[in-house]
Structure formats: structure tokens, C-alpha cells
Design a protein around this motif. Structure first.
Motif, short mmCIF file in Angstrom:
data_model
loop_
_atom_site.label_atom_id
_atom_site.label_comp_id
_atom_site.label_asym_id
_atom_site.label_seq_id
_atom_site.Cartn_x
_atom_site.Cartn_y
_atom_site.Cartn_z
N VAL A 34 31.56 36.85 50.16
CA VAL A 34 32.57 37.63 49.44
C VAL A 34 33.93 36.96 49.61
O VAL A 34 34.34 36.65 50.72
CB VAL A 34 32.62 39.08 49.95
CG1 VAL A 34 33.74 39.84 49.29
CG2 VAL A 34 31.29 39.76 49.69
N ALA A 35 34.61 36.74 48.50
CA ALA A 35 35.93 36.11 48.58
C ALA A 35 36.97 36.98 47.88
O ALA A 35 36.78 37.37 46.73
CB ALA A 35 35.89 34.73 47.94
N ALA A 36 38.01 37.30 48.59
CA ALA A 36 39.15 38.01 48.00
C ALA A 36 40.40 37.30 48.49
O ALA A 36 40.47 36.87 49.64
CB ALA A 36 39.15 39.47 48.43
N HIS A 37 41.35 37.17 47.62
CA HIS A 37 42.60 36.51 47.96
C HIS A 37 43.72 37.54 48.00
O HIS A 37 43.67 38.56 47.30
CB HIS A 37 42.94 35.43 46.93
CG HIS A 37 41.85 34.42 46.78
ND1 HIS A 37 41.60 33.45 47.71
CD2 HIS A 37 40.93 34.26 45.80
CE1 HIS A 37 40.58 32.71 47.32
NE2 HIS A 37 40.15 33.18 46.17
N THR A 38 44.72 37.27 48.76
CA THR A 38 45.86 38.17 48.86
C THR A 38 46.40 38.53 47.49
O THR A 38 46.66 39.70 47.20
CB THR A 38 46.98 37.50 49.70
OG1 THR A 38 46.44 37.14 50.97
CG2 THR A 38 48.15 38.43 49.90
N TRP A 39 46.54 37.55 46.63
CA TRP A 39 47.13 37.76 45.30
C TRP A 39 46.23 38.54 44.35
O TRP A 39 46.64 38.91 43.27
CB TRP A 39 47.56 36.44 44.67
CG TRP A 39 46.47 35.41 44.69
CD1 TRP A 39 45.49 35.23 43.75
CD2 TRP A 39 46.23 34.43 45.69
NE1 TRP A 39 44.65 34.21 44.11
CE2 TRP A 39 45.09 33.69 45.30
CE3 TRP A 39 46.86 34.09 46.89
CZ2 TRP A 39 44.58 32.66 46.07
CZ3 TRP A 39 46.35 33.06 47.64
CH2 TRP A 39 45.22 32.35 47.24
N ASP A 40 45.00 38.87 44.79
CA ASP A 40 44.13 39.73 43.99
C ASP A 40 44.53 41.20 44.09
O ASP A 40 44.09 42.02 43.29
CB ASP A 40 42.67 39.60 44.45
CG ASP A 40 42.09 38.22 44.20
OD1 ASP A 40 42.56 37.54 43.27
OD2 ASP A 40 41.17 37.83 44.95
N PHE A 41 45.35 41.52 45.08
CA PHE A 41 45.76 42.90 45.31
C PHE A 41 47.08 43.19 44.60
O PHE A 41 47.57 42.37 43.83
CB PHE A 41 45.81 43.17 46.82
CG PHE A 41 44.45 43.03 47.45
CD1 PHE A 41 43.56 44.09 47.40
CD2 PHE A 41 44.06 41.85 48.02
CE1 PHE A 41 42.28 43.96 47.94
CE2 PHE A 41 42.79 41.70 48.57
CZ PHE A 41 41.89 42.76 48.52
#
Length: 170
Positions: A34-41
Motif C-alpha cells: 500500500v502506498a500513500a503520499h503526504t500530498w494525497d491528503f
């Protein structure tokens, strides 16, 4: 310290990471795929080379919405740090400068301020440490030794950070 920090907000709800308005960014799993980046929020505050932000506190207000206290180093100047106050209004973040924070705390940490914190029982109330006048930014000079020093202040905002009335505690 090597980046022009912005501030982002996300929520962990069950096994999902979500934006401030509840949109699912990613579902968590038991592996590392699973990959989530700070800028996805949800962006709370847009930093840049002249506005480097650091989050100092987050609380939930009486309406169940998040409120954030943060600091911003201005114009690449470690002698000019400001405090910000951001609140989620249900649709978007509203972030504003609320006080002067003064100088950095340490020579090697240009973004470190004396910090700001929110009252967890009443997010209209915040406490700050500053070696500058919180309203005007002038240095706080001791009459005893003629040196700049830090003081603690209590502030109250009745309008979501548009204005803040404060008083010294020390």
C-alpha cells in the motif's frame, strides 16, 4: 529541515486513510504494497521556500472538526517565525497567521520555535511561547538584563483565527 514543508491532514477510519472530507486515499493491508503520499491528503497550508511550516498541535473542536496550531519560518529567516491557526470548516481548511513566534530556539534548527498548543477542551484557546511581542513582532527585552527572552502567552480567538486576543502568563 531540508524541505519547504507544507501541512497536510488525513484521517484513519477503520482500515482506511482518508482526506479531511472523508474521501478514501488508501485501504491499509498487512503487507507493504500500500502506498500513500503526504500530498494525497488534504492540504492545510501551502509552504514554499519563504514559508516553511511545522505542525505543533492538533485537537478536535466542539463540533468534531480538527483544529491545528503550527509554526512558519518566514523568508528563510530563522529570526522570524510566526504561529498559525487552521480549522476545518466542514468543506475546506482555513489557515491564518495568529501570532509572532520570534526567533529559532537553536542555532542548528532554524525552524524550531518555542511552540504553540491548543486547549483540548476549548480549541479557541491557545498557548504560545515567544521571544517576540505576539501582536507586533518586536523583541521581548528584559528590563533586568537587557536581553531577549521567552515568555508564555494565552490567546483566545472567537472568529476561527481571524483575530486573537491574548495576555501574558509569565
Amino acid at each position: 529541515r531540508n524541505f519547504d514543508n507544507s501541512l497536510y491532514h488525513g484521517v484513519l477510519a477503520g482500515d482506511e486513510l482518508r482526506t479531511s472530507d472523508g474521501q478514501v486515499v488508501v485501504t491499509l493491508s498487512a503487507d507493504t504494497s500500500v502506498a500513500a503520499h503526504t500530498w494525497d491528503f488534504t492540504r492545510v497550508y501551502q509552504g514554499d521556500v519563504d514559508n516553511v511550516a511545522w505542525m505543533t498541535d492538533i485537537e478536535i473542536d466542539a463540533e468534531g472538526r480538527p483544529v491545528i496550531a503550527f509554526s512558519v519560518q518566514k523568508d528563510r529567516d530563522p529570526l522570524d517565525i510566526r504561529y498559525g491557526y487552521a480549522r476545518w470548516d466542514g468543506q475546506r481548511w482555513r489557515a491564518r497567521q495568529i501570532a509572532y513566534a520570534g526567533e529559532r530556539l537553536y542555532e542548528n534548527e532554524a525552524d524550531y520555535s518555542g511552540l504553540a498548543t491548543l486547549d483540548p477542551q476549548d480549541t479557541r484557546v491557545l498557548y504560545i511561547s515567544s521571544n517576540a511581542d505576539p501582536v507586533h513582532g518586536g523583541p521581548l527585552i528584559s528590563a533586568t538584563d537587557d536581553r531577549r527572552h521567552y515568555e508564555l502567552f494565552r490567546g483566545v480567538t472567537e472568529d476561527g483565527g481571524e483575530t486573537c486576543e491574548g495576555e501574558p502568563l509569565t
